[in-house]
Design an enzyme around this catalytic site. Structure first.
Site, mmCIF file in Angstrom:
data_model
loop_
_atom_site.group_PDB
_atom_site.id
_atom_site.type_symbol
_atom_site.label_atom_id
_atom_site.label_comp_id
_atom_site.label_asym_id
_atom_site.label_seq_id
_atom_site.Cartn_x
_atom_site.Cartn_y
_atom_site.Cartn_z
ATOM 1 N NE ARG A 1 20.305 -1.835 55.887
ATOM 2 C CZ ARG A 1 21.093 -1.169 56.727
ATOM 3 N NH1 ARG A 1 20.656 -0.025 57.229
ATOM 4 N NH2 ARG A 1 22.278 -1.619 57.067
ATOM 5 C CG HIS B 1 22.543 5.163 57.809
ATOM 6 N ND1 HIS B 1 21.166 5.005 57.862
ATOM 7 C CD2 HIS B 1 23.062 4.135 58.537
ATOM 8 C CE1 HIS B 1 20.879 3.943 58.585
ATOM 9 N NE2 HIS B 1 22.005 3.394 59.011
ATOM 10 C CD GLN C 1 22.897 4.839 63.447
ATOM 11 O OE1 GLN C 1 22.456 3.721 63.208
ATOM 12 N NE2 GLN C 1 23.056 5.286 64.694
ATOM 13 C CG ASP D 1 30.361 2.713 60.010
ATOM 14 O OD1 ASP D 1 30.046 1.637 60.561
ATOM 15 O OD2 ASP D 1 29.887 3.084 58.924
ATOM 16 C CB CYS E 1 26.198 3.513 63.048
ATOM 17 S SG CYS E 1 27.471 2.965 61.899
ATOM 18 N NE ARG F 1 18.405 3.869 63.062
ATOM 19 C CZ ARG F 1 18.824 3.003 62.146
ATOM 20 N NH1 ARG F 1 20.004 2.389 62.281
ATOM 21 N NH2 ARG F 1 18.102 2.745 61.077
#
Length: 327
Positions: A125, A152, A155, A247, A287, A315
């Protein structure tokens, strides 16, 4: 009640989508995956989640180790991957930017070759997408993109599974994304078009997704019969939507742009008025982390249309599917 141990054969992971073997595969972007590979991940997620809910244990990764490199902090990515490895019988090794010689000038290529001798997979990440691509190029083990400034994918796999849980299908649905054309918007473009979902993105003109991402998504859309719309109109994007997604307006690394972005996105908040523009049974997704009162209101994120915390839970289950399949 004691946990039930199940036979390997009862999970049937390797029998799903026969002929599609993902062992050793990197997960860098959803554009790199085939539609069948995405559905294999989602089907495996469903099986593993149901097994977990029943208290059944499946540990195919016993003796395996995942290295987790974090240049960006996280709640969901770290906890979900670490718990996923433990539940699958493996071990997760947390490595922050100060734990590796990368922080002192060792090359990505050298780091990849060394870690390949110790680990069975790497999750990273970080900021630069190119760094993840280079890591995967030189590593002899699967590399999983836990987030970059460009994409991403993990996600969005959880998002697609959550949508399927609520809508019982993916193809033909419309997802409306409202807000910054960031890594989430990019990955949703890839994910939706790969599974036949229409996607409309409403962003201010200067904050819309990059043209090359949109172009690639439109190529995928032609193959699945879906559509891609990029607009600066919230109403155009959200009208008749089955899903509304948003987001934060300023992601990690953009803190110095916060005040400018706050003004640019003031008309792009997901509030009750926006929810009312969509279908009556619309679901609202985020998210996380959420800045309540900015990109989404408290009323909406806690309201009857919100599936945000089911999405966050998934997740874990999706991460387990990815790890089980590639390791």
């Amino acid at each position: 009640m004691a946990l039930n141990y199940i036979n390997k054969e009862s999970l049937l992971i390797h029998d799903l989508y026969e002929g599609i073997n993902m062992k050793g595969k990197d997960i860098i972007t959803l554009h790199d995956l085939t539609t069948d590979e995405i559905f294999k991940i989602l089907k495996t997620t469903d099986i593993l989640k149901k097994q977990q809910m029943k208290g059944e244990v499946y540990k195919p990764l016993k003796g395996k180790t995942l290295g987790m490199i974090f240049h960006k902090s996280s709640t969901r990515t770290r906890v979900s991957f670490e718990v996923a490895m433990w539940q699958l019988g493996g071990y997760a090794l947390f490595l922050n930017k100060n734990d590796l010689q990368l922080n002192r000038g060792e090359t990505i290529a050298d780091t990849a070759r060394v870690l390949s001798r110790y680990l069975d997979a790497i999750m990273i990440r970080t900021y630069s997408h190119d760094d993840v691509v280079e890591l995967a190029e030189y590593a002899d083990i699967p590399v999983i993109n836990g987030l970059t400034d460009l994409t991403h994918p993990c996600q969005v796999l959880a998002d697609l599974y959550t949508i399927y849980e609520y809508k019982k299908k993916l193809a033909g649905l419309k997802l409306a994304y409202v807000g910054d054309g960031n890594n989430m918007a990019n990955s949703l473009l890839f994910g939706c078009t790969k599974v036949g979902m229409d996607i409309s993105i409403a962003s201010p003109e200067m904050y819309q997704p990059e043209e090359f991402i949109v172009k690639l998504a439109k190529e995928d859309a032609k193959l699945t019969g879906s559509s891609v719309v990029i607009t600066d109109s919230v109403k155009e994007a959200v009208e008749d939507a089955d899903i509304i997604y948003t987001d934060v307006w300023a992601s990690m690394g953009q803190e110095d742009e916060y005040e400018v972005r706050l003004k640019a996105f003031k008309d792009y908040q997901v509030n009750q008025e926006v929810v009312n523009m969509a279908k009556d049974d619309v679901i609202v997704m985020h998210c996380l982390p959420a800045h309540r009162g900015e990109e989404i209101t408290h009323e909406v994120i806690e309201g009857p249309h919100s599936v945000v915390f089911d999405e966050a839970e998934n997740r874990l289950h999706t991460q387990k599917a990815i790890l089980a399949l590639v390791m």
